[in-house]
Design a protein around this motif. Structure first.
Motif, PDB file in Angstrom:
ATOM      1  N   LEU A 291      19.632  -2.341   5.956  1.00 50.32           N
ATOM      2  CA  LEU A 291      19.163  -3.460   6.749  1.00 50.32           C
ATOM      3  C   LEU A 291      19.882  -3.546   8.087  1.00 50.32           C
ATOM      4  O   LEU A 291      19.268  -3.822   9.114  1.00 50.32           O
ATOM      5  CB  LEU A 291      19.323  -4.764   5.957  1.00 50.32           C
ATOM      6  CG  LEU A 291      18.303  -4.964   4.840  1.00 50.32           C
ATOM      7  CD1 LEU A 291      18.666  -6.160   3.986  1.00 50.32           C
ATOM      8  CD2 LEU A 291      16.910  -5.138   5.415  1.00 50.32           C
TER       9      LEU A 291
ATOM     10  N   THR B  85      12.028  -8.588   5.163  1.00 50.37           N
ATOM     11  CA  THR B  85      13.267  -8.883   4.441  1.00 50.37           C
ATOM     12  C   THR B  85      14.405  -9.136   5.419  1.00 50.37           C
ATOM     13  O   THR B  85      15.175 -10.097   5.281  1.00 50.37           O
ATOM     14  CB  THR B  85      13.638  -7.695   3.535  1.00 50.37           C
ATOM     15  OG1 THR B  85      12.501  -7.323   2.774  1.00 50.37           O
ATOM     16  CG2 THR B  85      14.783  -8.064   2.607  1.00 50.37           C
ATOM     17  N   LEU B  86      14.468  -8.263   6.410  1.00 52.56           N
ATOM     18  CA  LEU B  86      15.501  -8.362   7.441  1.00 52.56           C
ATOM     19  C   LEU B  86      15.450  -9.706   8.147  1.00 52.56           C
ATOM     20  O   LEU B  86      16.450 -10.424   8.255  1.00 52.56           O
ATOM     21  CB  LEU B  86      15.251  -7.223   8.436  1.00 52.56           C
ATOM     22  CG  LEU B  86      16.189  -7.071   9.602  1.00 52.56           C
ATOM     23  CD1 LEU B  86      17.576  -6.758   9.086  1.00 52.56           C
ATOM     24  CD2 LEU B  86      15.701  -5.957  10.512  1.00 52.56           C
TER      25      LEU B  86
ATOM     26  N   LEU C 185      13.804 -12.485   7.299  1.00 48.24           N
ATOM     27  CA  LEU C 185      13.944 -13.636   6.425  1.00 48.24           C
ATOM     28  C   LEU C 185      15.399 -13.888   6.051  1.00 48.24           C
ATOM     29  O   LEU C 185      15.856 -15.037   6.054  1.00 48.24           O
ATOM     30  CB  LEU C 185      13.092 -13.440   5.163  1.00 48.24           C
ATOM     31  CG  LEU C 185      11.979 -14.461   5.017  1.00 48.24           C
ATOM     32  CD1 LEU C 185      11.002 -14.365   6.180  1.00 48.24           C
ATOM     33  CD2 LEU C 185      11.243 -14.265   3.701  1.00 48.24           C
ATOM     34  N   GLU C 186      16.100 -12.824   5.750  1.00 50.11           N
ATOM     35  CA  GLU C 186      17.507 -12.950   5.395  1.00 50.11           C
ATOM     36  C   GLU C 186      18.293 -13.606   6.530  1.00 50.11           C
ATOM     37  O   GLU C 186      19.106 -14.503   6.312  1.00 50.11           O
ATOM     38  CB  GLU C 186      18.082 -11.554   5.113  1.00 50.11           C
ATOM     39  CG  GLU C 186      19.020 -11.504   3.932  1.00 50.11           C
ATOM     40  CD  GLU C 186      19.342 -10.070   3.568  1.00 50.11           C
ATOM     41  OE1 GLU C 186      19.988  -9.390   4.393  1.00 50.11           O
ATOM     42  OE2 GLU C 186      18.956  -9.619   2.471  1.00 50.11           O
ATOM     43  N   ASN C 187      18.025 -13.147   7.745  1.00 50.31           N
ATOM     44  CA  ASN C 187      18.776 -13.659   8.880  1.00 50.31           C
ATOM     45  C   ASN C 187      18.365 -15.071   9.268  1.00 50.31           C
ATOM     46  O   ASN C 187      19.225 -15.917   9.516  1.00 50.31           O
ATOM     47  CB  ASN C 187      18.608 -12.714  10.076  1.00 50.31           C
ATOM     48  CG  ASN C 187      19.532 -11.516   9.963  1.00 50.31           C
ATOM     49  OD1 ASN C 187      20.747 -11.643  10.095  1.00 50.31           O
ATOM     50  ND2 ASN C 187      18.958 -10.364   9.692  1.00 50.31           N
TER      51      ASN C 187
ATOM     52  N   ASP D 106      17.147 -17.331   7.452  1.00 49.35           N
ATOM     53  CA  ASP D 106      17.667 -18.253   6.449  1.00 49.35           C
ATOM     54  C   ASP D 106      19.131 -18.580   6.717  1.00 49.35           C
ATOM     55  O   ASP D 106      19.539 -19.739   6.666  1.00 49.35           O
ATOM     56  CB  ASP D 106      17.521 -17.657   5.046  1.00 49.35           C
ATOM     57  CG  ASP D 106      16.121 -17.887   4.506  1.00 49.35           C
ATOM     58  OD1 ASP D 106      15.331 -18.567   5.183  1.00 49.35           O
ATOM     59  OD2 ASP D 106      15.813 -17.394   3.414  1.00 49.35           O
ATOM     60  N   ARG D 107      19.883 -17.547   7.003  1.00 52.13           N
ATOM     61  CA  ARG D 107      21.300 -17.744   7.297  1.00 52.13           C
ATOM     62  C   ARG D 107      21.476 -18.681   8.495  1.00 52.13           C
ATOM     63  O   ARG D 107      22.300 -19.606   8.477  1.00 52.13           O
ATOM     64  CB  ARG D 107      21.934 -16.384   7.591  1.00 52.13           C
ATOM     65  CG  ARG D 107      23.383 -16.264   7.276  1.00 52.13           C
ATOM     66  CD  ARG D 107      23.762 -14.806   7.029  1.00 52.13           C
ATOM     67  NE  ARG D 107      23.219 -13.887   8.014  1.00 52.13           N
ATOM     68  CZ  ARG D 107      23.742 -13.694   9.228  1.00 52.13           C
ATOM     69  NH1 ARG D 107      24.805 -14.366   9.612  1.00 52.13           N
ATOM     70  NH2 ARG D 107      23.195 -12.830  10.057  1.00 52.13           N
TER      71      ARG D 107
END
Lengths: 188, 188
Positions: free
Chosen positions: B2, B46-47, B49-51, B53-54
């Motif tokens: 990622l 995914t990349l 969304l992960e970020n 969210d953070r």
DNA sequence: CGTAAATGTGAACGACATGTCACTATATAG
DNA sequence: CTATATAGTGACATGTCGTTCACATTTACG
């Protein structure tokens, strides 16, 4: 050709529109496109440059129609609304080019477009600076920052309108936008 | 994987990064990428969304650290600076996803990302609304518009910083940004 | 009319990106 | 130590897209 390309690019984005689709929509054969534009990027570039020039001309004119700084700003917000309402499909491309994600089309920024945009920011900054000198405006921030702020504020409203035209219309009254700058959120 | 993808996407844009390049940078074979992600879009999703969210978590927390509305806004501007300064390469992607040119990657907007972004705008709007009710703020515009305005204002500053980090640093003092909202440009 | 220039055509080409798959290497557990 | 699952490999099939070019059609004009 350009207007066919415009609609497609604005709807799907540069990378999701093949040349043959543009040709089809423009009712030309692919080969003909290449008689007029060296390649796909050249077509896109021409499209963007032609439109941004038209916009910046209209917006710059809006700043020159009066001597009063407040009215200049009102004219700007009003003109931006008019220009884009009449050219809805261009907004996406324009925002994409002037806001963030430029790397989506070209890897490097397009120097020409950046330069014209920068020039406009400068001339808007001059309006704020003049207003501050004449004591029409309070010096609440650096004039260039104010210029960037107003441009981005109007862009934000344009974007809301783009997403949900009926729920978030671009304001008829320029003061709906400008009051965010004009009036202070805090007392005194 | 990622983080390799992140750097490449942020530098060149989604469409200008082939999978084999991500594989190479991540020191894996292409096949391995496809063991973890169904396809390129899934990897990108995914990349992002992960970020996001953070970020939204950090920014939401910033709004909850105090009861004072003015301080909430200061915390927000400050936190946004910190979060992004520590994750410079994500900003481009984040701005591309939340600002204009979404169609550059996916043709339609990504519903998940839009929804999370929309939720954050709502919770920021609540801060303005509460401030107005408590008479801490003057009602110079609709709370939702104020929320959108502040988010876009900070984005504009982030963008300036991105382009010329040394010439336009993201302000240490949150009031450099906030005064544009707090103080009125016009007298009275 | 005749001819040359300009405009238009679209099958064919080659480059390249995504995604697959048969296979190998490594780890885990009974 | 064997068996089974998991992680990893990379050549290649498949398909798409940008671009070209030899040719057709239209227009301009003496």
């Amino acid at each position: 050709m350009l207007s066919a390309a415009l609609e497609l690019f604005s709807e799907k984005g540069y990378h999701n529109v093949p040349m043959h689709e543009i040709a089809e929509k423009a009712e030309f054969a692919i080969g003909t496109l290449y008689k007029f534009f060296r390649n796909k990027e050249d077509l896109y570039r021409t499209l963007i440059l032609e439109n941004t020039d038209r916009f910046h001309e209209a917006l710059t004119k809006a700043l020159e129609e009066t001597d009063d700084e407040v009215e200049k700003l009102r004219n700007y917000v009003r003109a931006k609304g008019e220009v884009f309402r009449a050219n809805a499909s261009v907004i996406r491309l324009y925002l994409a080019e002037t806001q963030g994600a430029k790397f989506n089309v070209m890897v490097g920024f397009d120097a020409d477009i950046r330069e014209r945009y920068g020039k406009f920011l400068q001339s808007l900054a001059l309006v704020f600076e003049a207003g501050i000198k004449k004591k029409r405006f309070k010096r609440i921030a650096d004039p260039y920052h104010l210029s960037v702020s107003l441009v981005n504020l109007t862009n934000a409203f344009l974007f809301l309108w783009l997403e949900e035209p009926e729920h978030h219309p671009y304001p008829e009254d320029p003061d709906t936008v400008l009051n965010i700058l004009f009036k202070g959120l805090l007392d005194q």
